[in-house]
Design a protein around this motif. Structure first.
Motif, mmCIF file in Angstrom:
data_model
loop_
_atom_site.group_PDB
_atom_site.id
_atom_site.type_symbol
_atom_site.label_atom_id
_atom_site.label_comp_id
_atom_site.label_asym_id
_atom_site.label_seq_id
_atom_site.Cartn_x
_atom_site.Cartn_y
_atom_site.Cartn_z
ATOM 1 N N MET A 263 0.828 -1.218 0.000
ATOM 2 C CA MET A 263 0.000 0.000 0.000
ATOM 3 C C MET A 263 0.861 1.266 0.000
ATOM 4 O O MET A 263 0.508 2.268 -0.625
ATOM 5 C CB MET A 263 -0.926 -0.022 1.221
ATOM 6 C CG MET A 263 -1.896 1.139 1.270
ATOM 7 S SD MET A 263 -2.967 0.999 2.730
ATOM 8 C CE MET A 263 -4.014 2.435 2.459
ATOM 9 N N ARG A 264 1.983 1.234 0.712
ATOM 10 C CA ARG A 264 2.758 2.471 0.916
ATOM 11 C C ARG A 264 3.258 3.072 -0.404
ATOM 12 O O ARG A 264 2.930 4.213 -0.726
ATOM 13 C CB ARG A 264 3.900 2.202 1.899
ATOM 14 C CG ARG A 264 3.370 1.865 3.286
ATOM 15 C CD ARG A 264 4.471 1.535 4.279
ATOM 16 N NE ARG A 264 3.919 1.473 5.633
ATOM 17 C CZ ARG A 264 3.530 0.365 6.245
ATOM 18 N NH1 ARG A 264 3.635 -0.807 5.646
ATOM 19 N NH2 ARG A 264 3.008 0.407 7.455
ATOM 20 N N PRO A 265 4.049 2.329 -1.212
ATOM 21 C CA PRO A 265 4.512 2.943 -2.463
ATOM 22 C C PRO A 265 3.395 3.188 -3.468
ATOM 23 O O PRO A 265 3.464 4.138 -4.258
ATOM 24 C CB PRO A 265 5.545 1.940 -3.005
ATOM 25 C CG PRO A 265 5.309 0.684 -2.263
ATOM 26 C CD PRO A 265 4.684 1.027 -0.964
ATOM 27 N N TRP A 266 2.349 2.346 -3.430
ATOM 28 C CA TRP A 266 1.209 2.560 -4.361
ATOM 29 C C TRP A 266 0.539 3.879 -4.023
ATOM 30 O O TRP A 266 0.244 4.694 -4.913
ATOM 31 C CB TRP A 266 0.225 1.391 -4.234
ATOM 32 C CG TRP A 266 -0.844 1.319 -5.293
ATOM 33 C CD1 TRP A 266 -0.824 0.536 -6.408
ATOM 34 C CD2 TRP A 266 -2.083 2.044 -5.330
ATOM 35 N NE1 TRP A 266 -1.981 0.727 -7.139
ATOM 36 C CE2 TRP A 266 -2.770 1.646 -6.504
ATOM 37 C CE3 TRP A 266 -2.697 2.978 -4.496
ATOM 38 C CZ2 TRP A 266 -4.032 2.157 -6.856
ATOM 39 C CZ3 TRP A 266 -3.935 3.499 -4.854
ATOM 40 C CH2 TRP A 266 -4.593 3.094 -6.015
ATOM 41 N N VAL B 187 7.738 -4.397 -5.074
ATOM 42 C CA VAL B 187 9.001 -4.192 -5.796
ATOM 43 C C VAL B 187 8.719 -3.238 -6.954
ATOM 44 O O VAL B 187 7.698 -3.353 -7.625
ATOM 45 C CB VAL B 187 9.632 -5.537 -6.248
ATOM 46 C CG1 VAL B 187 8.684 -6.341 -7.113
ATOM 47 C CG2 VAL B 187 10.944 -5.326 -6.994
ATOM 48 N N LEU B 188 9.607 -2.254 -7.101
ATOM 49 C CA LEU B 188 9.487 -1.257 -8.175
ATOM 50 C C LEU B 188 10.515 -1.607 -9.242
ATOM 51 O O LEU B 188 11.674 -1.874 -8.911
ATOM 52 C CB LEU B 188 9.771 0.144 -7.613
ATOM 53 C CG LEU B 188 9.616 1.317 -8.592
ATOM 54 C CD1 LEU B 188 8.140 1.611 -8.844
ATOM 55 C CD2 LEU B 188 10.304 2.577 -8.046
ATOM 56 N N TRP C 119 13.685 -3.226 -4.308
ATOM 57 C CA TRP C 119 12.809 -3.933 -3.391
ATOM 58 C C TRP C 119 12.868 -3.294 -2.022
ATOM 59 O O TRP C 119 13.805 -2.560 -1.708
ATOM 60 C CB TRP C 119 13.163 -5.427 -3.316
ATOM 61 C CG TRP C 119 14.564 -5.688 -2.852
ATOM 62 C CD1 TRP C 119 14.958 -5.950 -1.571
ATOM 63 C CD2 TRP C 119 15.755 -5.711 -3.654
ATOM 64 N NE1 TRP C 119 16.316 -6.135 -1.527
ATOM 65 C CE2 TRP C 119 16.830 -5.998 -2.782
ATOM 66 C CE3 TRP C 119 16.015 -5.519 -5.013
ATOM 67 C CZ2 TRP C 119 18.135 -6.098 -3.223
ATOM 68 C CZ3 TRP C 119 17.322 -5.607 -5.454
ATOM 69 C CH2 TRP C 119 18.356 -5.907 -4.571
ATOM 70 N N ASP C 120 11.853 -3.576 -1.245
ATOM 71 C CA ASP C 120 11.680 -3.039 0.101
ATOM 72 C C ASP C 120 11.051 -1.637 0.002
ATOM 73 O O ASP C 120 11.579 -0.751 -0.689
ATOM 74 C CB ASP C 120 12.994 -2.987 0.873
ATOM 75 C CG ASP C 120 12.730 -2.843 2.367
ATOM 76 O OD1 ASP C 120 12.897 -3.816 3.109
ATOM 77 O OD2 ASP C 120 12.307 -1.750 2.767
ATOM 78 N N SER C 121 9.964 -1.455 0.740
ATOM 79 C CA SER C 121 9.148 -0.244 0.557
ATOM 80 C C SER C 121 9.917 1.054 0.839
ATOM 81 O O SER C 121 9.709 2.055 0.152
ATOM 82 C CB SER C 121 7.891 -0.324 1.422
ATOM 83 O OG SER C 121 8.219 -0.639 2.743
#
Ligand SMILES: N[C@@H](CCC(=O)N[C@@H](CS)C(=O)NCC(=O)O)C(=O)O
Length: 219
Positions: A18-21, A58-59, A67-69
């Motif tokens: 949810m955080r990066p989205w 993962v972006l 990886w990792d938020s």
């Protein structure tokens, strides 16, 4: 730069996704969403081609995984400096980074006993002295950031920053488990839930039907 891609898991359950989205969506940064699904064992189906840790989020930036938020949020802030995703003021930025790191590494009692579940309403479930201790610290963080740096808006540092994205799954937990908050914290919780990106994530989560037993300790 090629279009960004963000791999996530079930919106109903995946707090780290949810955080990066929310960050990308609220900041108006275009990305392609790769919506993966948890399996009953708690793993993420189809993650292998994307992430060396086999975890979401993962972006993918120009074919390279981040990886990792927290690393993802830092990378997005660096790629889009004009979006001011960290506070402009150096002292505020220090605190913003600290409270994101604290969230990233801590609050294990809250996270364990009150898992994110956007479809559910579970008032009172999961509460204990240890969980209340985590909640008290979060309230302290929210009240202090709002009082010191929040005068320019309704969020922790006034305008939207990574810190708000970071605490958005906490706000959904407080709603799901009907956690009582003091007035200033309750107002901030409401402002977070009212962010367009949080409302959109929530609406999509509530349309999901898959049930993951490991994330439903009170079913
Ligand atoms: N520290 C990581 C945690 C990521 C994480 O725990 N993701 C969970 C979903 S919310 C996951 O991928 N679980 C599947 C697994 O561990 O196999 C981050 O901040 O991104």
């Amino acid at each position: 730069m090629k279009p960004l891609k963000l791999a996530i898991a079930n919106k109903n359950y995946s707090s780290w996704s949810m955080r990066p989205w929310v960050l990308l969506t609220q900041a108006g940064i275009a990305f392609e969403e790769i919506q993966l699904k948890f399996n009953d064992a708690g793993g993420v189906e189809g993650i292998d081609p994307y992430s060396p840790t086999r975890q979401v989020p993962v972006l993918i930036v120009d074919g390279e995984p981040v990886w990792d938020s927290l690393a993802i949020c830092e990378t997005v802030a660096e790629l889009f400096p004009q979006k001011n995703l960290w506070p402009a003021d150096a002292r505020a930025r220090q605190i913003a980074r600290s409270i994101c790191a604290e969230m990233h590494a801590g609050f294990r009692n809250l996270r364990g006993a009150m898992p994110v579940n956007l479809r559910a309403s579970l008032p009172g479930k999961g509460m204990s002295a240890a969980v209340q201790g985590d909640i008290d610290r979060i309230v302290e963080i929210w009240e202090s950031s709002r009082a010191r740096f929040g005068s320019g808006g309704e969020l922790l540092f006034g305008q939207f920053t990574i810190a708000d994205a970071y605490y958005s799954p906490v706000a959904t937990r407080f709603r799901t488990y009907a956690v009582a908050l003091p007035p200033a914290a309750q107002r901030y919780n409401g402002a977070l839930l009212d962010l367009a990106a949080v409302r959109e994530w929530t609406a999509q989560a509530r349309r999901e039907t898959q049930v993951i037993p490991a994330d439903e300790p009170y079913a």
